[in-house]
Design a protein around this motif. Structure first.
Motif, PDB file in Angstrom:
ATOM      1  N   ALA A 144       1.242   8.659  12.318  1.00 19.15           N
ATOM      2  CA  ALA A 144       2.231   8.512  11.253  1.00 19.15           C
ATOM      3  C   ALA A 144       2.804   9.870  10.865  1.00 19.15           C
ATOM      4  CB  ALA A 144       1.596   7.857  10.045  1.00 19.15           C
ATOM      5  N   SER A 145       4.061   9.841  10.503  1.00 15.77           N
ATOM      6  CA  SER A 145       4.743  11.067  10.094  1.00 15.77           C
ATOM      7  C   SER A 145       5.396  10.873   8.741  1.00 15.77           C
ATOM      8  CB  SER A 145       5.804  11.439  11.137  1.00 15.77           C
ATOM      9  OG  SER A 145       6.547  12.565  10.726  1.00 15.77           O
ATOM     10  N   GLY A 146       5.043  11.744   7.783  1.00 17.53           N
ATOM     11  CA  GLY A 146       5.708  11.700   6.497  1.00 17.53           C
ATOM     12  C   GLY A 146       5.130  10.745   5.483  1.00 17.53           C
ATOM     13  N   PHE A 147       4.049  10.062   5.829  1.00 22.42           N
ATOM     14  CA  PHE A 147       3.414   9.161   4.872  1.00 22.42           C
ATOM     15  C   PHE A 147       1.946   9.014   5.239  1.00 22.42           C
ATOM     16  CE2 PHE A 147       2.745   5.197   7.269  1.00 22.42           C
ATOM     17  CZ  PHE A 147       3.465   5.469   8.410  1.00 22.42           C
ATOM     18  N   ALA A 148       1.157   8.546   4.299  1.00 26.60           N
ATOM     19  CA  ALA A 148      -0.279   8.397   4.523  1.00 26.60           C
ATOM     20  C   ALA A 148      -0.571   7.006   5.066  1.00 26.60           C
ATOM     21  CB  ALA A 148      -1.041   8.625   3.233  1.00 26.60           C
ATOM     22  N   LEU A 149      -1.082   6.984   6.278  1.00 24.35           N
ATOM     23  CA  LEU A 149      -1.340   5.714   6.945  1.00 24.35           C
ATOM     24  C   LEU A 149      -2.455   4.911   6.279  1.00 24.35           C
ATOM     25  CD1 LEU A 149       0.015   4.492   9.444  1.00 24.35           C
ATOM     26  CD2 LEU A 149      -1.838   5.432  10.818  1.00 24.35           C
ATOM     27  N   GLU A 150      -3.272   5.573   5.476  1.00 22.00           N
ATOM     28  CA  GLU A 150      -4.445   4.906   4.917  1.00 22.00           C
ATOM     29  C   GLU A 150      -4.074   3.774   3.964  1.00 22.00           C
ATOM     30  OE1 GLU A 150      -6.795   7.593   2.608  1.00 22.00           O
ATOM     31  OE2 GLU A 150      -5.052   8.555   1.711  1.00 22.00           O
ATOM     32  N   GLY A 151      -2.861   3.759   3.475  1.00 20.14           N
ATOM     33  CA  GLY A 151      -2.437   2.702   2.572  1.00 20.14           C
ATOM     34  C   GLY A 151      -1.793   1.509   3.271  1.00 20.14           C
ATOM     35  N   TYR A 152      -1.925   1.467   4.600  1.00 16.18           N
ATOM     36  CA  TYR A 152      -1.219   0.460   5.381  1.00 16.18           C
ATOM     37  C   TYR A 152      -2.149  -0.282   6.327  1.00 16.18           C
ATOM     38  CZ  TYR A 152       3.124   2.611   3.857  1.00 16.18           C
ATOM     39  OH  TYR A 152       4.159   3.078   3.091  1.00 16.18           O
ATOM     40  N   GLY A 153      -1.895  -1.572   6.470  1.00 11.76           N
ATOM     41  CA  GLY A 153      -2.499  -2.303   7.567  1.00 11.76           C
ATOM     42  C   GLY A 153      -1.660  -2.070   8.821  1.00 11.76           C
TER      43      GLY A 153
END
Length: 125
Positions: A24-33
């Motif tokens: 991921a670029s520009g955002f935190a993937l941890e908040g996403y499924g």
């Protein structure tokens, strides 16, 4: 618009392995499924694996169970798809997709609203 960089695709012989990465670029993937999908020529896009936030749930298509493993490394902001015992029928373009606050994973295309550009996987002798 979220951005992903998919990598790890290529040409491999039947029985071989590949590991796909979705960074991921520009955002935190941890908040996403996250879901991994594939689309072969002339076929519909299908979900092969998914992983929910904090890996609370995982799911696999029957055709890849026992051969593919999805995982996430939030520190590296990356999700992986380890593919073993590859078969010619695994040949396709593979995409990662993300949906925020997904606590139960889904392999449905319409469950996701952010998609990567895809990486080609070809399994051939």
């Amino acid at each position: 618009q979220l951005q992903f960089v998919e990598s790890g695709g290529g040409l491999v012989q039947p029985g071989g392995s590949l590991r796909l990465s979705c960074a991921a670029s520009g955002f935190a993937l941890e908040g996403y499924g996250i879901g991994w999908f594939r689309q072969a020529p002339g076929k519909e896009r299908e979900g092969v694996a998914c992983i929910a936030i904090n890996a609370l749930s995982e799911d696999y298509a029957e055709s890849v169970k026992g051969r593919f493993t999805i995982s996430r490394d939030n520190a590296k902001n990356t999700v992986y798809l380890q593919m073993n015992s590859l078969k010619p029928e695994d040949t396709a373009i593979y995409y990662c997709a993300a949906k925020s606050r997904r606590y139960v994973c889904s392999r449905k295309v319409d469950a996701y609203d952010n998609w990567g550009q895809g990486t080609q996987v070809t399994v051939s002798a």
